[in-house]
Design an enzyme around this catalytic site. Structure first.
Site, PDB file in Angstrom:
ATOM      1  N   GLU A  83      43.225  45.049  52.738  1.00 36.71           N
ATOM      2  CA  GLU A  83      42.294  45.407  51.666  1.00 36.71           C
ATOM      3  C   GLU A  83      41.625  46.731  52.001  1.00 36.71           C
ATOM      4  O   GLU A  83      41.105  46.916  53.106  1.00 36.71           O
ATOM      5  CB  GLU A  83      41.223  44.344  51.440  1.00 36.71           C
ATOM      6  CG  GLU A  83      40.296  44.752  50.282  1.00 36.71           C
ATOM      7  CD  GLU A  83      39.297  43.698  49.842  1.00 36.71           C
ATOM      8  OE1 GLU A  83      38.748  43.854  48.728  1.00 36.71           O
ATOM      9  OE2 GLU A  83      39.071  42.734  50.595  1.00 36.71           O
ATOM     10  N   GLU A 108      37.148  49.837  55.838  1.00 41.86           N
ATOM     11  CA  GLU A 108      35.872  50.127  55.197  1.00 41.86           C
ATOM     12  C   GLU A 108      35.168  51.255  55.956  1.00 41.86           C
ATOM     13  O   GLU A 108      34.909  51.136  57.153  1.00 41.86           O
ATOM     14  CB  GLU A 108      34.995  48.872  55.174  1.00 41.86           C
ATOM     15  CG  GLU A 108      33.614  49.084  54.582  1.00 41.86           C
ATOM     16  CD  GLU A 108      33.671  49.625  53.163  1.00 41.86           C
ATOM     17  OE1 GLU A 108      33.221  50.781  52.970  1.00 41.86           O
ATOM     18  OE2 GLU A 108      34.162  48.913  52.263  1.00 41.86           O
ATOM     19  N   ASP A 135      37.965  55.656  57.107  1.00 36.58           N
ATOM     20  CA  ASP A 135      38.539  56.025  55.822  1.00 36.58           C
ATOM     21  C   ASP A 135      40.006  55.594  55.803  1.00 36.58           C
ATOM     22  O   ASP A 135      40.800  56.031  56.643  1.00 36.58           O
ATOM     23  CB  ASP A 135      38.415  57.538  55.658  1.00 36.58           C
ATOM     24  CG  ASP A 135      39.119  58.080  54.434  1.00 36.58           C
ATOM     25  OD1 ASP A 135      39.529  57.281  53.578  1.00 36.58           O
ATOM     26  OD2 ASP A 135      39.255  59.313  54.340  1.00 36.58           O
ATOM     27  N   ASP A 161      36.398  54.149  44.476  1.00 37.26           N
ATOM     28  CA  ASP A 161      35.494  55.155  43.908  1.00 37.26           C
ATOM     29  C   ASP A 161      36.237  55.950  42.835  1.00 37.26           C
ATOM     30  O   ASP A 161      37.273  56.551  43.112  1.00 37.26           O
ATOM     31  CB  ASP A 161      35.018  56.099  45.012  1.00 37.26           C
ATOM     32  CG  ASP A 161      33.853  56.972  44.585  1.00 37.26           C
ATOM     33  OD1 ASP A 161      33.791  57.331  43.389  1.00 37.26           O
ATOM     34  OD2 ASP A 161      33.006  57.300  45.428  1.00 37.26           O
ATOM     35  N   LYS A 165      33.485  62.718  37.803  1.00 40.44           N
ATOM     36  CA  LYS A 165      33.460  64.098  37.313  1.00 40.44           C
ATOM     37  C   LYS A 165      34.844  64.726  37.435  1.00 40.44           C
ATOM     38  O   LYS A 165      35.538  64.534  38.437  1.00 40.44           O
ATOM     39  CB  LYS A 165      32.429  64.913  38.084  1.00 40.44           C
ATOM     40  CG  LYS A 165      30.987  64.451  37.855  1.00 40.44           C
ATOM     41  CD  LYS A 165      30.002  65.318  38.622  1.00 40.44           C
ATOM     42  CE  LYS A 165      28.571  64.848  38.373  1.00 40.44           C
ATOM     43  NZ  LYS A 165      27.578  65.652  39.130  1.00 40.44           N
ATOM     44  N   ASP A 197      37.376  49.665  36.813  1.00 42.49           N
ATOM     45  CA  ASP A 197      36.632  49.573  35.552  1.00 42.49           C
ATOM     46  C   ASP A 197      36.469  50.951  34.930  1.00 42.49           C
ATOM     47  O   ASP A 197      35.617  51.146  34.070  1.00 42.49           O
ATOM     48  CB  ASP A 197      35.264  48.916  35.774  1.00 42.49           C
ATOM     49  CG  ASP A 197      34.391  49.696  36.752  1.00 42.49           C
ATOM     50  OD1 ASP A 197      34.912  50.602  37.441  1.00 42.49           O
ATOM     51  OD2 ASP A 197      33.177  49.401  36.849  1.00 42.49           O
ATOM     52  N   THR A 246      33.166  40.129  41.856  1.00 43.52           N
ATOM     53  CA  THR A 246      32.235  40.674  42.836  1.00 43.52           C
ATOM     54  C   THR A 246      31.105  41.412  42.134  1.00 43.52           C
ATOM     55  O   THR A 246      31.161  41.661  40.925  1.00 43.52           O
ATOM     56  CB  THR A 246      32.946  41.652  43.783  1.00 43.52           C
ATOM     57  OG1 THR A 246      33.389  42.797  43.023  1.00 43.52           O
ATOM     58  CG2 THR A 246      34.156  40.995  44.450  1.00 43.52           C
ATOM     59  N   ARG A 247      30.119  41.790  42.882  1.00 44.49           N
ATOM     60  CA  ARG A 247      28.991  42.500  42.288  1.00 44.49           C
ATOM     61  C   ARG A 247      29.415  43.859  41.742  1.00 44.49           C
ATOM     62  O   ARG A 247      28.841  44.344  40.769  1.00 44.49           O
ATOM     63  CB  ARG A 247      27.857  42.669  43.299  1.00 44.49           C
ATOM     64  CG  ARG A 247      28.186  43.472  44.534  1.00 44.49           C
ATOM     65  CD  ARG A 247      27.105  43.330  45.593  1.00 44.49           C
ATOM     66  NE  ARG A 247      27.391  44.089  46.798  1.00 44.49           N
ATOM     67  CZ  ARG A 247      26.974  45.331  47.010  1.00 44.49           C
ATOM     68  NH1 ARG A 247      26.242  45.947  46.086  1.00 44.49           N
ATOM     69  NH2 ARG A 247      27.266  45.967  48.114  1.00 44.49           N
ATOM     70  N   GLU A 249      32.351  44.557  40.273  1.00 42.67           N
ATOM     71  CA  GLU A 249      32.939  44.316  38.961  1.00 42.67           C
ATOM     72  C   GLU A 249      31.867  43.928  37.953  1.00 42.67           C
ATOM     73  O   GLU A 249      31.895  44.365  36.799  1.00 42.67           O
ATOM     74  CB  GLU A 249      34.000  43.221  39.038  1.00 42.67           C
ATOM     75  CG  GLU A 249      34.648  42.933  37.686  1.00 42.67           C
ATOM     76  CD  GLU A 249      35.779  41.932  37.769  1.00 42.67           C
ATOM     77  OE1 GLU A 249      36.422  41.700  36.727  1.00 42.67           O
ATOM     78  OE2 GLU A 249      36.012  41.363  38.861  1.00 42.67           O
TER      79      GLU A 249
END
Length: 267
Positions: A83, A108, A135, A161, A165, A197, A246-247, A249
């Protein structure tokens, strides 16, 4: 980038290697203000869950010659799920709890996120999770550099992420160079599950993955999006029933954004 506290910066111009920061063994080396409860969890459980790797030239990288024996790291040869960007580890630990016969390797770069992932793993009592604090774009090819090392059966990239822009979109993870690296770490027949999203990122993911010969869209032509640049094209998957809400989403849903899922198979 955050400064690293407690490093040995001794050295001289004649010996530049001596000026390099000493290897930090604590799990606070990548900065950020840490909530005390998370730091305590890291101090106690970090050595088990977080892979201790030599650092690279920046705080979110690992040394390019770092090597990991994944069989030894997990203590078994169970199938591996990777993941990228687990955030607080809600998805990671939920899946690990339901699938003790799988090993989940997370990448992460956000230190507080690493701490929260460890805290969630401890809370759920899962032991089949390991975390690389770096990363993924840099670290993933390093970890899987050995062609004889086990490959991943699944790769997850949920809500990366979006770099909203226009001038920042070149920083998006799901693009040609990273897709090529992802193909190298997935076993033949392995699945890449993605979700976002952000509409134009969903279209970009679909377009770039469908253009890569290493991947096959399992839902090509399905679920067309009327807002798409090509409204009839489709190519989106149904929500995977093991992808929890998850928070991250939830925020997108509350903001009125559409959730797009994609599933590709490594050919």
């Amino acid at each position: 980038m955050h400064d690293v506290a407690g490093e040995d910066l001794k050295g001289s111009a004649a010996n530049p290697e001596a000026r390099r920061p000493a290897r930090i063994k604590s799990f606070s080396r990548r900065g950020g203000r840490m909530v005390r409860q998370y730091q305590a969890v890291l101090d106690e459980h970090g050595p088990f869950y977080v892979l201790d790797l030599p650092e690279g030239d920046s705080p979110t990288t690992i040394a390019p010659n770092a090597r990991v024996d994944l069989l030894a790291a997990f203590g078994n040869d169970a199938p591996i799920v990777v993941e990228i960007g687990p955030g607080s580890g809600e998805q990671l630990t939920s899946y690990a709890k339901e699938h003790p016969d799988r090993n989940i390797l997370a990448f992460e770069a956000w230190h507080v996120g690493v701490a929260r992932c460890v805290a969630n793993a401890v809370r759920k009592g899962v032991t089949n999770v390991r975390i690389v604090e770096a990363d993924a774009a840099q670290a993933l090819p390093v970890i899987f550099a050995d062609p004889e090392a086990p490959r991943a059966g699944e790769l997850w990239t949920f809500f990366p992420d979006p770099w909203r822009k226009s001038r920042h979109r070149k920083r998006r993870l799901i693009a040609g160079p990273f897709i090529a690296e992802a193909a190298k770490i997935l076993e033949v027949g392995g699945l890449w599950r993605l979700a976002t999203d952000w509409d134009d990122y969903a279209w970009q993911m679909r377009d770039e993955l469908e253009a890569n010969d290493s991947f096959v869209n399992l839902h090509a032509g399905e679920r067309p999006d009327p807002n798409d640049r090509e409204p009839a094209r489709g190519g989106f998957a149904p929500r995977w029933d093991e992808r929890i809400m998850t928070r991250f989403e939830r925020r997108g849903v509350e903001a009125g954004r559409t959730i797009h899922d994609l599933t590709f198979r490594r050919g």
